[in-house]
Design an enzyme around this catalytic site. Structure first.
Site, PDB file in Angstrom:
ATOM      1  N   CYS A  69       0.836  -1.197   0.000  1.00 35.41           N
ATOM      2  CA  CYS A  69       0.000   0.000   0.000  1.00 35.41           C
ATOM      3  C   CYS A  69       0.872   1.247   0.000  1.00 35.41           C
ATOM      4  CB  CYS A  69      -0.903  -0.019   1.233  1.00 35.41           C
ATOM      5  SG  CYS A  69      -2.080   1.364   1.305  1.00 35.41           S
ATOM      6  N   ASP A  71       0.481   3.721   1.799  1.00 33.89           N
ATOM      7  CA  ASP A  71       0.484   4.281   3.154  1.00 33.89           C
ATOM      8  C   ASP A  71       1.915   4.518   3.641  1.00 33.89           C
ATOM      9  OD1 ASP A  71       0.397   4.305   6.167  1.00 33.89           O
ATOM     10  OD2 ASP A  71      -1.740   4.038   5.784  1.00 33.89           O
ATOM     11  N   ARG A  73       3.130   4.649   6.472  1.00 34.94           N
ATOM     12  CA  ARG A  73       3.522   3.916   7.684  1.00 34.94           C
ATOM     13  C   ARG A  73       4.070   2.529   7.386  1.00 34.94           C
ATOM     14  NH1 ARG A  73      -2.154   4.032  10.584  1.00 34.94           N
ATOM     15  NH2 ARG A  73      -2.687   3.574   8.402  1.00 34.94           N
ATOM     16  N   HIS A 125      -2.206  -3.925   5.096  1.00 33.43           N
ATOM     17  CA  HIS A 125      -1.991  -3.482   6.478  1.00 33.43           C
ATOM     18  C   HIS A 125      -3.319  -3.101   7.103  1.00 33.43           C
ATOM     19  CE1 HIS A 125      -2.543   0.953   5.903  1.00 33.43           C
ATOM     20  NE2 HIS A 125      -2.233   0.636   4.660  1.00 33.43           N
ATOM     21  N   CYS A 128      -6.213   0.414   7.009  1.00 32.41           N
ATOM     22  CA  CYS A 128      -5.947   0.851   5.634  1.00 32.41           C
ATOM     23  C   CYS A 128      -7.051   1.805   5.176  1.00 32.41           C
ATOM     24  CB  CYS A 128      -5.879  -0.361   4.706  1.00 32.41           C
ATOM     25  SG  CYS A 128      -5.647   0.060   2.960  1.00 32.41           S
TER      26      CYS A 128
END
Length: 276
Positions: A69, A71, A73, A125, A128
């Site tokens: 992803c 993302d 993080r 994750h 999400c």
């Protein structure tokens, strides 16, 4: 927050100093800070290994392809504990494998056909944003809504299981996992994966490659976990639909160039079923 505001006042109106506060952090108008941080990072790497860049810059032979992803993080190398050069990374919203996504499909072909990467990891994750957005009764407007529709389709495929989960957060976590599994299945469907698995089977390697792995990262704990899924069972009924190649016992090459009794393809030899 107060310290950051005072620093902004002290810096004055220079281009480098112009900044705003976002989430309690200073965000500059210019990106000069990342170049300064780059030099700090470079020096730290050279201190650890004086030959780091001379060796890393001479070849590119990663062992893993990471489809994750976007993302912020979930940094692939750090999550895996791998160093620079070992992970070939493609990222998008909700770690999707969409057959019309030429960015991912091009990277997949390069990874499999040219880099000969043996392991492909699809990693989702928890928490999400893409997964959460996909279950909202809301038009997120194209192209984002077109993208999220693929996740809505995953929910449709597993609606009975998901609707039976009363807790919304647990339902979200399960959808994250099911989405990862479905994206792995999408990889098995591709010609580039099947073709390479045929080739490695014919070459008589100990196991066909690339191997597909379904994983989920939890940003709240830092744990990267492999999902407990048997892809043999998941795709058992899909071979007649998606298999693009077939192999016979004569296709397998052994060290002496002949097929022996132990090399023969058996009914349970999943190497003959090119999805897995």
């Amino acid at each position: 927050m107060i310290v950051a505001s005072l620093l902004l006042l002290l810096w004055g109106p220079s281009v480098e100093a112009l900044a705003m506060i976002k989430g309690g952090q200073v965000v500059y108008k210019d990106i000069h800070n990342i170049f300064e941080q780059n030099q700090e990072w470079k020096e730290s790497r050279l201190k650890e290994d004086p030959g780091f860049f001379s060796t890393g810059g001479s070849s590119h032979q990663p062992n893993y392809m990471w489809i994750g992803c976007s993302d912020a993080r979930v940094p692939a190398n750090e999550v895996m504990g791998e160093d620079t050069g070992s992970v070939f990374v493609v990222r998008n919203v909700a770690n999707m494998v969409v057959n019309t996504d030429f960015n991912l499909m091009g990277a997949l072909q390069f990874a499999v056909d040219y880099l000969k990467i043996p392991h492909i990891i699809v990693c989702g994750h928890y928490d999400c944003g893409g997964i959460r957005a996909s279950v909202e009764k809301k038009d997120h407007v194209p192209p984002l809504e077109n993208w999220l529709r693929n996740i809505r389709d995953v929910y449709r495929l597993h609606r009975i299981e998901l609707d039976a989960i009363e807790d919304p957060e647990q339902r979200h976590r399960r959808l994250v996992e099911l989405n990862v599994i479905e994206q792995c299945v999408n990889l098995f469907k591709t010609g580039v994966i099947q073709r390479r698995r045929v080739d490695t089977y014919k070459e008589g390697q100990p196991y066909t490659t690339p191997r597909i792995h379904a994983c989920v990262f939890d940003p709240k704990t830092g744990d990267l976990n492999r999902l407990d899924v048997n892809f043999n069972e998941v795709i058992e009924d899909l071979h007649n639909i998606y298999d693009l190649y077939t192999v016979t016992e004569e296709d397998k090459v052994t060290k002496n160039g002949k097929v022996t009794k132990n090399d023969k393809v058996t009914k349970n030899d999943k190497a003959a079923n090119l999805l897995f």
